[in-house]
Design a protein around this motif. Structure first.
Motif, PDB file in Angstrom:
ATOM      1  N   LEU A 165       0.830  -1.203   0.000  1.00  0.00           N
ATOM      2  CA  LEU A 165       0.000   0.000   0.000  1.00  0.00           C
ATOM      3  C   LEU A 165       0.867   1.256   0.000  1.00  0.00           C
ATOM      4  N   ARG A 166       1.992   1.184   0.726  1.00  0.00           N
ATOM      5  CA  ARG A 166       2.885   2.334   0.771  1.00  0.00           C
ATOM      6  C   ARG A 166       3.455   2.622  -0.621  1.00  0.00           C
ATOM      7  N   THR A 167       3.846   1.574  -1.333  1.00  0.00           N
ATOM      8  CA  THR A 167       4.375   1.773  -2.683  1.00  0.00           C
ATOM      9  C   THR A 167       3.295   2.337  -3.609  1.00  0.00           C
ATOM     10  N   GLY A 168       2.077   1.803  -3.519  1.00  0.00           N
ATOM     11  CA  GLY A 168       0.976   2.314  -4.340  1.00  0.00           C
ATOM     12  C   GLY A 168       0.666   3.772  -4.027  1.00  0.00           C
ATOM     13  N   ALA A 169       0.743   4.137  -2.729  1.00  0.00           N
ATOM     14  CA  ALA A 169       0.496   5.527  -2.348  1.00  0.00           C
ATOM     15  C   ALA A 169       1.571   6.446  -2.928  1.00  0.00           C
ATOM     16  N   LEU A 170       2.803   5.967  -2.939  1.00  0.00           N
ATOM     17  CA  LEU A 170       3.878   6.753  -3.547  1.00  0.00           C
ATOM     18  C   LEU A 170       3.598   6.977  -5.037  1.00  0.00           C
ATOM     19  N   GLU A 171       3.188   5.917  -5.706  1.00  0.00           N
ATOM     20  CA  GLU A 171       2.879   6.051  -7.133  1.00  0.00           C
ATOM     21  C   GLU A 171       1.734   7.038  -7.359  1.00  0.00           C
ATOM     22  N   ASP A 172       0.693   6.946  -6.519  1.00  0.00           N
ATOM     23  CA  ASP A 172      -0.433   7.871  -6.651  1.00  0.00           C
ATOM     24  C   ASP A 172      -0.001   9.313  -6.393  1.00  0.00           C
ATOM     25  N   ARG A 173       0.910   9.489  -5.403  1.00  0.00           N
ATOM     26  CA  ARG A 173       1.365  10.844  -5.112  1.00  0.00           C
ATOM     27  C   ARG A 173       2.123  11.438  -6.294  1.00  0.00           C
ATOM     28  N   TYR A 174       2.961  10.618  -6.951  1.00  0.00           N
ATOM     29  CA  TYR A 174       3.688  11.108  -8.119  1.00  0.00           C
ATOM     30  C   TYR A 174       2.742  11.346  -9.300  1.00  0.00           C
ATOM     31  N   GLU A 175       1.698  10.526  -9.405  1.00  0.00           N
ATOM     32  CA  GLU A 175       0.679  10.756 -10.440  1.00  0.00           C
ATOM     33  C   GLU A 175       0.043  12.131 -10.244  1.00  0.00           C
ATOM     34  N   ALA A 176      -0.303  12.444  -8.989  1.00  0.00           N
ATOM     35  CA  ALA A 176      -0.877  13.757  -8.688  1.00  0.00           C
ATOM     36  C   ALA A 176       0.114  14.863  -9.007  1.00  0.00           C
ATOM     37  N   ALA A 177       1.389  14.636  -8.688  1.00  0.00           N
ATOM     38  CA  ALA A 177       2.409  15.651  -8.959  1.00  0.00           C
ATOM     39  C   ALA A 177       2.512  15.933 -10.456  1.00  0.00           C
ATOM     40  N   ARG A 179       0.146  15.552 -12.676  1.00  0.00           N
ATOM     41  CA  ARG A 179      -1.049  16.273 -13.108  1.00  0.00           C
ATOM     42  C   ARG A 179      -0.972  17.753 -12.742  1.00  0.00           C
ATOM     43  N   LEU A 180      -0.227  18.048 -11.687  1.00  0.00           N
ATOM     44  CA  LEU A 180      -0.077  19.436 -11.259  1.00  0.00           C
ATOM     45  C   LEU A 180       1.080  20.129 -11.953  1.00  0.00           C
ATOM     46  N   GLY A 181       1.718  19.443 -12.895  1.00  0.00           N
ATOM     47  CA  GLY A 181       2.810  20.055 -13.622  1.00  0.00           C
ATOM     48  C   GLY A 181       4.139  20.037 -12.906  1.00  0.00           C
ATOM     49  N   GLU A 182       4.271  19.213 -11.855  1.00  0.00           N
ATOM     50  CA  GLU A 182       5.512  19.170 -11.068  1.00  0.00           C
ATOM     51  C   GLU A 182       6.437  18.077 -11.600  1.00  0.00           C
ATOM     52  N   HIS A 183       6.646  18.094 -12.916  1.00  0.00           N
ATOM     53  CA  HIS A 183       7.432  17.031 -13.545  1.00  0.00           C
ATOM     54  C   HIS A 183       8.878  17.036 -13.056  1.00  0.00           C
ATOM     55  N   ARG A 184       9.489  18.185 -13.078  1.00  0.00           N
ATOM     56  CA  ARG A 184      10.915  18.262 -12.770  1.00  0.00           C
ATOM     57  C   ARG A 184      11.186  17.825 -11.335  1.00  0.00           C
ATOM     58  N   ALA A 185      10.367  18.251 -10.387  1.00  0.00           N
ATOM     59  CA  ALA A 185      10.582  17.884  -8.986  1.00  0.00           C
ATOM     60  C   ALA A 185      10.361  16.399  -8.751  1.00  0.00           C
ATOM     61  N   ALA A 186       9.500  15.781  -9.561  1.00  0.00           N
ATOM     62  CA  ALA A 186       9.179  14.378  -9.347  1.00  0.00           C
ATOM     63  C   ALA A 186      10.240  13.431  -9.903  1.00  0.00           C
ATOM     64  N   PRO A 203       5.721   2.774 -11.834  1.00  0.00           N
ATOM     65  CA  PRO A 203       6.750   3.799 -11.604  1.00  0.00           C
ATOM     66  C   PRO A 203       7.571   4.088 -12.852  1.00  0.00           C
ATOM     67  N   ALA A 204       7.843   3.043 -13.653  1.00  0.00           N
ATOM     68  CA  ALA A 204       8.587   3.267 -14.886  1.00  0.00           C
ATOM     69  C   ALA A 204       7.802   4.175 -15.830  1.00  0.00           C
ATOM     70  N   GLY A 205       6.487   3.922 -15.958  1.00  0.00           N
ATOM     71  CA  GLY A 205       5.665   4.772 -16.819  1.00  0.00           C
ATOM     72  C   GLY A 205       5.594   6.206 -16.320  1.00  0.00           C
ATOM     73  N   LEU A 206       5.483   6.361 -14.993  1.00  0.00           N
ATOM     74  CA  LEU A 206       5.451   7.704 -14.431  1.00  0.00           C
ATOM     75  C   LEU A 206       6.759   8.440 -14.699  1.00  0.00           C
ATOM     76  N   LEU A 207       7.880   7.750 -14.536  1.00  0.00           N
ATOM     77  CA  LEU A 207       9.166   8.378 -14.790  1.00  0.00           C
ATOM     78  C   LEU A 207       9.302   8.746 -16.268  1.00  0.00           C
ATOM     79  N   MET A 208       8.821   7.868 -17.164  1.00  0.00           N
ATOM     80  CA  MET A 208       8.879   8.185 -18.587  1.00  0.00           C
ATOM     81  C   MET A 208       8.063   9.439 -18.904  1.00  0.00           C
ATOM     82  N   ARG A 209       6.894   9.553 -18.333  1.00  0.00           N
ATOM     83  CA  ARG A 209       6.053  10.725 -18.571  1.00  0.00           C
ATOM     84  C   ARG A 209       6.692  11.996 -18.015  1.00  0.00           C
ATOM     85  N   ALA A 210       7.267  11.890 -16.806  1.00  0.00           N
ATOM     86  CA  ALA A 210       7.895  13.057 -16.189  1.00  0.00           C
ATOM     87  C   ALA A 210       9.089  13.528 -17.011  1.00  0.00           C
TER      88      ALA A 210
END
Length: 983
Positions: A165-177, A179-186, A203-210
């Protein structure tokens, strides 16, 4: 009391102070109990797992439980509320503690709420909410879950679940980041997460998008390749379809896409600053905003201006060129700069909608869909699909009707206000014609004629190349086609005003077109009920026309812009429905006024007058129809039923030309033949037609005798009761003018006085009111005052404010005549309060003049204010006679102050406007003539003074014994005043 198992097991009291738990055994005991709060744990299991070195004896377990209880109880004794208790449960133990007191439980609750906010995807507000909740949840972690006991068999699964659950929450938090345009910080944190979980694809997909959003497309592709290789080597699996699609999109991604921009403005933006701020503010909290309004109102220009104020990437999609909605997704792809590629053509290319969703999934973009009305169903479906799949997308649409999507926020765009319309016209006129700016008054008229529609204003202003503003103002009826040679560079539907309306007309269904063209008969809008009856339609069709901006709603009424109504009227004529629809409109209006008339003489006046006032333009339209089609009977009945409201509100002069035209079609008057069935309506029509000026006087002379007989027959000595009592009062006042013969006055007086015993209470009150003037004519002021008191009582008993105000005004005149100015002012103010409630402009103007006359001797500033206000009300009501009274009052003040030039000018202007047939005008006429005599005398021109005094004497002869006193009061020589008494 709080407990923590997200890390080493710990406990805190209500102050936040950590509770000393003792050695590792007691911490392990508490951890085992908190892993499943509220659930029993057997004593044998506790004995096995408390100490990793070996099982404890039952006594040792009991000892550890007792010591833990003691530690918790000590903290609970100083804490408010229920304490955490360790209880015996069967053959084991359980800890009774609120779920939210355990950090793991709070973590799961916060994580679920954060994920729910993220999945709603309704805009940045949801993303911000999700980020905050997830951040709060992750901050509860202090180390590995159930640290120190995570290897115990009974809690091992719980520890693994919490870590997942902790890992999933981390992924969700980065997803929110993201969406808020915080690509560089993430990016750094995502790199760390990917290194810890190299086989997790999300996480790999999120990093690719960021990385891609931050310009690191090459590194994003490298992340994909590493992930693909690890999955193949360690799991023998291929990447998921989602990760593969993301990789493919990266390969096709143009690092410098060129989404379509709005058309560059060629002219200045005028008049909608507030709307720009409103729509921009709404887009910051809403994901779909639709600008609605009729064609030519400026929706496209407003959308472009709004888009320019926002920081988001923008794509402007013009939908007008589309013939149908099938090509809508491809049109969006083209506008986004996402053309088909050779790679897609060679492989299995996705549908345009799928490509759109992939391209926009993580993109912060404002999509403007312009002119959706002709593909509204397809535009609505596409917008709904994209908004659901692309959480960072916002849509601004322009359409003549709403898209009808859940979550849509509507912003109706109306015509420009008067000042903005004038500024726009003046600005555009300056571009086509040099020289002085056109007259603002004429510009205002022209702008009003085209409903303040920006497109109509621009096209009309362009006609100043060949026409003067005076020509435009004199051709207001032709303005719908005035721009036939409009903007050659505009698309076809925007080249002329007619084409703007026709574009939307062609989109209507046949029932909608029929209702719209029949609605053209309503010059002043309509209630929903009246529109449904006259248009022979239903509420659903009317609502659909409102949705499509062909009619507008507001104040409980439907209305149609004049530019649209002119086009609809043409369609009505082309369909051959003008006469039948006009008749239906007139009869519906007749029913409404006939129903209302009895209520206008009682307590319901204030309820009915505003509703009837809203129908004034419709009344004029129905009268024009009656004259044009020679439906004289219908026209006279309509006038008769509307007369009371017209008199109360001071609008009778507006119908005088129509009443006169209807009388021309009536076989009565010069032939002295009396109508048999509608004599009372005929008499009212005569009263309304007999306005001031040569035409009104001619009508009066031609029809007075026949109308008098008709009214006398309708109200025969109280035995017969007519249906229009207000006609009695107006008949008497009209017949008592300067030029009336004594026999005519007496006949009119007898008709009204005969109603003292009428079964109609309003007629009885009128008879008392009129009889007071008979007593005044005989010099009996005491009897007159009693009659007026009885009239006030009678009108008040009925709740009639108008009649009460008239009687109070007459009482004030008596009080002023005997020198009691304080009472005169008090009575006038009572009457004025009533007429202002009614919106009776003419009567309010009369009363203001009367109060000014009482105040003039002692308080000239207050009197001047009353005369000025009276002149404004008279001008608003179009009443020349009331304006004459106000000018006379201003002339009196100028004379008192020694300004002979101003006094003469004001008296002369007033005299030109006086209606000599109206009894209430006699006193004002006398005072004006006397004032002119005093001006001449002050200049030493005694010949002119004597002439004016003589004219005043002749005018005053109709006032009876009170005339001599009036003339003395206003400065006539004693001998002339005495001459009046002899007459």
């Amino acid at each position: 009391m709080r407990f923590g198992i997200l890390g080493q097991t710990r406990a805190w009291d209500h102050h936040g102070t950590e509770i000393p738990l003792g050695g590792p055994a007691r911490r392990a005991l508490l951890a085992l109990l908190l892993a499943r709060p509220g659930e029993p744990v057997s004593a044998d299991l506790l004995a096995e797992e408390i100490d990793p070195d070996g099982p404890l004896s039952d006594h040792a377990v009991q000892s550890q439980v007792s010591r833990l209880r003691t530690a918790l109880r000590a903290a609970a004794d100083t804490a408010p509320g229920p304490a955490a208790m360790i209880e015996r449960a069967g053959d084991g133990y359980r800890i009774d503690v609120p779920a939210d007191a355990v950090d793991a439980c709070r973590f799961e609750r916060l994580t679920a709420r954060g994920r729910a906010a993220l999945h709603r995807g309704d805009g940045t507000e949801d993303a911000e909410r999700a980020a905050a909740l997830l951040r709060e949840a992750l901050e509860l972690w202090r180390g590995p879950a159930l640290d120190g006991v995570a290897d115990r068999p009974s809690v091992q699964a719980t520890a693994v679940r919490l870590e997942e659950l902790r890992t999933g929450a981390l992924e969700d938090r980065y997803e929110a980041a993201l969406r808020l345009g915080e690509h560089r910080a993430a990016v750094p944190e995502l790199r760390e997460l990917v290194s810890r979980h190299p086989l997790r694809e999300r996480p790999a997909g999120l990093l690719m998008r960021a990385l891609s959003a931050d310009g690191g497309q090459a590194e994003a592709l490298l992340v994909y390749e590493r992930t693909r290789r690890r999955l193949a080597e360690e799991l023998g699996a291929d990447p998921s379809p989602e990760l593969t699609a993301l990789h493919r999109e990266l390969l096709q991604h143009d690092p410098t896409p060129a989404p379509a921009a709005p058309p560059a403005p060629l002219t200045s933006f005028v008049g909608r600053t507030a709307e720009v701020d409103e729509v921009a503010g709404l887009l910051r909290v809403a994901r779909l905003v639709t600008l609605t309004g009729p064609g030519g109102v400026g929706k496209t220009r407003l959308a472009a201006e709004v888009a320019g104020t926002l920081n988001d990437e923008l794509c402007f999609v013009e939908l007008a060129p589309l013939r149908d909605g099938d090509g809508l997704p491809q049109a969006l792809l083209n506008a986004l700069g996402l053309r088909e590629t050779g790679l897609q053509a060679a492989g299995a290319a996705r549908a345009p909608l799928d490509r759109l969703i992939t391209a926009l999934t993580d993109r912060t973009l404002l999509l403007v869909l312009d002119n959706c009305e002709h593909v509204v169903d397809e535009a609505a479906a596409l917008a709904a699909r994209l908004l659901a799949a692309c959480p960072r997308l916002r849509v601004l649409a322009t359409s003549r009707e709403p898209l009808g999507v859940i979550g849509e926020h509507l912003c109706p765009v109306g015509p420009l206000d008067d000042d903005a319309a004038v500024r726009l016209f003046t600005d555009r006129a300056a571009a086509v014609r040099r020289g002085p700016a056109p007259d603002p008054r004429l510009v205002r008229r022209v702008c009003a004629a085209v409903d303040g529609l920006p497109l109509a204003i621009e096209l009309t202003a362009a006609r100043l190349r060949t026409l003067d503003i005076d020509d435009l103002a004199n051709r207001l009826d032709d303005l719908l086609g005035m721009a036939a040679r409009g903007n050659r560079t505009a698309d076809e539907r925007h080249r002329t005003l007619r084409s703007v309306v026709a574009w939307g007309w062609d989109l209507l269904s046949e029932p909608e077109r029929r209702a719209a063209r029949r609605f053209a008969v309503f010059a002043g809008g309509a209630t929903a009920e009246a529109a449904a009856r006259v248009c022979e339609t239903d509420g659903e069709t009317l609502e659909s026309l409102a949705d499509k901006s062909f009619i507008r709603t507001g104040g409980g009424r439907y209305r149609m812009l004049e530019t649209i109504r002119a086009y609809a009227a043409e369609q009505l004529a082309a369909a051959g429905e003008e006469e039948t629809t006009g008749r239906a409109h007139a009869l519906d209006l007749l029913h409404r006024f006939r129903t209302a008339d009895p209520f206008l003489r009682g307590t319901a006046q204030l309820d009915w007058l505003p509703a009837l006032s809203a129908e004034h333009d419709n009344l004029l339209a129905a009268l024009r129809w009656a004259v044009a089609t020679r439906a004289a009977d219908t026209g006279r009945r309509l006038l008769a039923c509307a007369a009371t409201s017209l008199w109360i509100q001071g609008r009778a002069s507006a119908v005088a030309p129509h009443a006169s035209a209807l009388l021309d079609a009536t076989d009565v008057g010069r032939s002295a033949r009396l109508p048999s069935a509608d004599g009372e309506e005929y008499a009212v029509c005569v009263l309304l037609a007999a306005g001031d000026g040569p035409t009104g006087r001619a009508v009066w002379e031609a029809h007075r005798d026949a109308a008098g007989r008709a009214l006398a027959e309708a109200w025969a000595g109280g035995e017969r009761v007519g249906s229009l009592p207000a006609a009695l009062l107006l008949w008497m006042m009209r017949n008592a003018g300067q030029d009336a013969e004594p026999a005519q006055v007496r006949a009119a007086f007898d008709v009204v006085a005969a109603q003292r015993t009428s079964p109609e209470p309003w007629a009885r009150a009128v008879a008392r009111y009129v009889s007071a003037f008979g007593a005044l004519g005989d010099g009996d002021t005491a009897t007159a005052e009693r009659a007026l008191d009885e009239a006030v009582e009678g009108f008040r008993a009925l709740g009639d404010r108008w009649g009460t105000a008239l009687a109070l005004d007459a009482l004030a005149g008596l009080a002023g005549g005997r020198g009691d100015r304080a009472r005169a002012v008090a009575l006038t103010e009572q009457a004025l309060a009533l007429t202002e409630q009614l919106g009776a402009l003419e009567d309010s103007a009369d009363l203001l003049v009367n109060r000014g006359d009482q105040l003039a001797a002692d308080d000239r500033p207050a009197a001047r204010a009353d005369y000025t206000r009276a002149a404004e009300l008279a001008a608003s009501a179009g009443s020349a006679d009331r304006l004459a009274a106000a000018l006379r009052g201003q002339g009196d003040l100028a004379l008192a102050e020694g300004d002979l030039t101003a006094a003469e000018r004001l008296y002369t202007e007033g005299l030109e406007r006086i209606d000599r047939h109206w009894i209430k005008s006699l006193g004002n006429q006398v005072r004006t003539l006397a004032g002119l005599g005093r001006v001449a005398a002050a200049r030493g021109d005694h010949t002119t003074a004597q002439t004016r005094y003589a004219e005043a004497v002749r005018a005053a002869s109709g006032l009876g014994p009170a005339a001599a006193e009036l003339l003395r009061l206003f400065g006539l020589p004693e001998a002339l005043a005495g001459a009046v008494s002899e007459r």
